[in-house]
Design an enzyme around this catalytic site. Structure first.
Site, mmCIF file in Angstrom:
data_model
loop_
_atom_site.group_PDB
_atom_site.id
_atom_site.type_symbol
_atom_site.label_atom_id
_atom_site.label_comp_id
_atom_site.label_asym_id
_atom_site.label_seq_id
_atom_site.Cartn_x
_atom_site.Cartn_y
_atom_site.Cartn_z
ATOM 1 N N LEU A 15 0.579 -1.179 -0.002
ATOM 2 C CA LEU A 15 -0.145 0.065 -0.078
ATOM 3 C C LEU A 15 0.855 1.380 0.022
ATOM 4 O O LEU A 15 0.297 2.566 0.055
ATOM 5 C CB LEU A 15 -1.192 0.044 1.141
ATOM 6 C CG LEU A 15 -1.995 -1.109 0.992
ATOM 7 C CD1 LEU A 15 -2.870 -1.014 2.151
ATOM 8 C CD2 LEU A 15 -2.832 -0.947 -0.284
ATOM 9 N N ASN A 58 3.029 -4.839 -10.483
ATOM 10 C CA ASN A 58 2.199 -4.951 -9.417
ATOM 11 C C ASN A 58 0.884 -5.552 -9.847
ATOM 12 O O ASN A 58 0.668 -5.670 -10.998
ATOM 13 C CB ASN A 58 1.596 -3.457 -9.273
ATOM 14 C CG ASN A 58 0.307 -3.271 -8.114
ATOM 15 O OD1 ASN A 58 0.591 -3.919 -7.067
ATOM 16 N ND2 ASN A 58 -0.478 -2.331 -8.380
ATOM 17 N N HIS A 94 -3.156 -5.481 -9.650
ATOM 18 C CA HIS A 94 -4.527 -4.612 -9.086
ATOM 19 C C HIS A 94 -5.707 -5.251 -9.342
ATOM 20 O O HIS A 94 -5.898 -5.894 -10.365
ATOM 21 C CB HIS A 94 -4.279 -3.342 -9.758
ATOM 22 C CG HIS A 94 -5.419 -2.312 -9.262
ATOM 23 N ND1 HIS A 94 -5.118 -1.359 -8.181
ATOM 24 C CD2 HIS A 94 -6.410 -2.207 -9.706
ATOM 25 C CE1 HIS A 94 -6.084 -0.807 -8.100
ATOM 26 N NE2 HIS A 94 -7.011 -1.075 -8.753
HETATM 27 C C1 GRF Z 1 -5.165 -8.286 -4.031
HETATM 28 O O1 GRF Z 1 -6.431 -8.349 -4.498
HETATM 29 C C2 GRF Z 1 -4.507 -7.502 -5.013
HETATM 30 O O2 GRF Z 1 -4.856 -7.463 -6.316
HETATM 31 C C3 GRF Z 1 -4.329 -6.214 -4.455
HETATM 32 O O3 GRF Z 1 -4.570 -6.400 -2.854
HETATM 33 C C4 GRF Z 1 -5.050 -7.766 -2.600
HETATM 34 C C5 GRF Z 1 -3.925 -8.330 -1.642
HETATM 35 O O4 GRF Z 1 -4.570 -9.630 -1.304
HETATM 36 N N1 GRF Z 1 -3.278 -5.381 -4.939
HETATM 37 P P1 GRF Z 1 -3.472 -10.486 -0.405
HETATM 38 O O5 GRF Z 1 -2.820 -9.585 0.558
HETATM 39 O O6 GRF Z 1 -2.336 -11.138 -1.474
HETATM 40 O O7 GRF Z 1 -4.319 -11.652 -0.045
#
Ligand code: GRF
Length: 195
Positions: free
Chosen positions: A92, A109, A111
Site C-alpha cells: 500500500l 504490481n 491490481h
Molecule cells: C489483491 O487483491 C491484490 O490484487 C491487491 O491487493 C490484494 C492483496 O491480497 N493489490 P493479498 O494480501 O495478496 O491476500
C-alpha cells in the site's frame, strides 16, 4: 542485479494470499534456473503475510515507511538478498523513485480491477470491489502491470475478467478476484521473468 531474474522480492502490506501463492509456485519448482521468492518486505508489523512467509521459510523484513524510503537501507537489503526483481502484492505504499531507477521494468504490481477503471490513490481492496458494485458493472477483473511513479498507471502486461451478477456483493466480488489472482499471477510472473 543479474540479467536473468533469479531472486524476487515480494512487497506486501496485508493478508498475503498472493505472496503465499507465488512462494508455493516458485519455491517448490524443480528447475534450478527458475526464479525464487527470496524475500518478503512488509510495512505492517501486524500483516498476515509475515506468518505465511515464515511458514514457507522465506525471510521477512518489516520496515517502516521511512526505512522503505531510505535509499541506503533499501540498497543494502536488495544487495543482501541479491534481488533482481520486485513484485508488489497488496503493497500500500508508493515505491520510491530510487527503487524504480534501480529496477527498470523489473517491478510489477497486481491490481484487483480492470485498469484504468478503479485505479489510483485510495483504490485498493474492498474500496475497488464496492466501487464495481456501486457502478453496476457487469464485469471486473485483474490487471498486472509495470510500476511507475504514479499509482496503477504503468504499462499493462496482463488482464483477465470475470462476470459480476446482480446478486454479487463486494465480498463475493473479492472472492472471485482472489480466485483469478490465484490462477494467473504466478504464471504471468513466470512468463515474464522465468526460463
Ligand atoms: C489483491 O487483491 C491484490 O490484487 C491487491 O491487493 C490484494 C492483496 O491480497 N493489490 P493479498 O494480501 O495478496 O491476500
Amino acid at each position: 542485479m543479474s540479467t536473468t531474474v533469479r531472486n524476487i522480492a515480494v512487497f506486501a502490506s496485508g493478508s498475503g494470499s498472493n505472496a503465499e501463492n507465488l512462494i508455493r509456485y516458485f519455491n517448490t519448482m524443480d528447475s534450478i534456473h527458475s526464479p525464487r521468492i527470496a524475500l518478503v518486505v512488509t510495512n505492517r508489523p501486524d500483516a498476515m503475510v509475515i506468518s505465511r512467509a515464515e511458514k514457507a521459510g522465506v525471510p521477512v523484513r518489516i520496515l517502516t515507511r521511512s526505512q522503505i524510503n531510505d535509499e541506503a537501507v533499501m540498497k543494502a537489503l536488495m544487495e543482501e538478498f541479491a534481488i533482481d526483481a520486485i513484485v508488489l502484492a497488496g503493497f500500500l505504499l508508493m515505491v520510491p523513485l530510487f527503487l524504480l531507477r534501480m529496477y527498470p521494468d523489473r517491478i510489477i504490481n497486481i491490481h484487483p480491477s480492470l485498469l484504468p477503471r478503479y485505479g489510483g490513490r485510495g483504490m485498493y481492496g474492498r474500496h475497488v470491489h464496492q466501487a464495481v458494485i456501486d457502478a453496476h458493472d457487469t464485469i471486473t477483473g485483474i490487471t498486472i502491470h509495470y510500476v511507475n511513479e504514479e499509482y496503477d498507471s504503468g504499462q499493462i502486461l496482463f488482464q483477465t475478467s470475470v462476470p459480476v451478477t446482480d446478486t454479487d456483493t463486494a465480498d463475493t466480488v473479492e472472492a472471485k478476484i482472489h480466485a483469478l489472482e490465484r490462477e494467473h499471477f504466478p504464471q504471468v510472473v513466470h512468463q515474464l521473468w522465468g526460463i
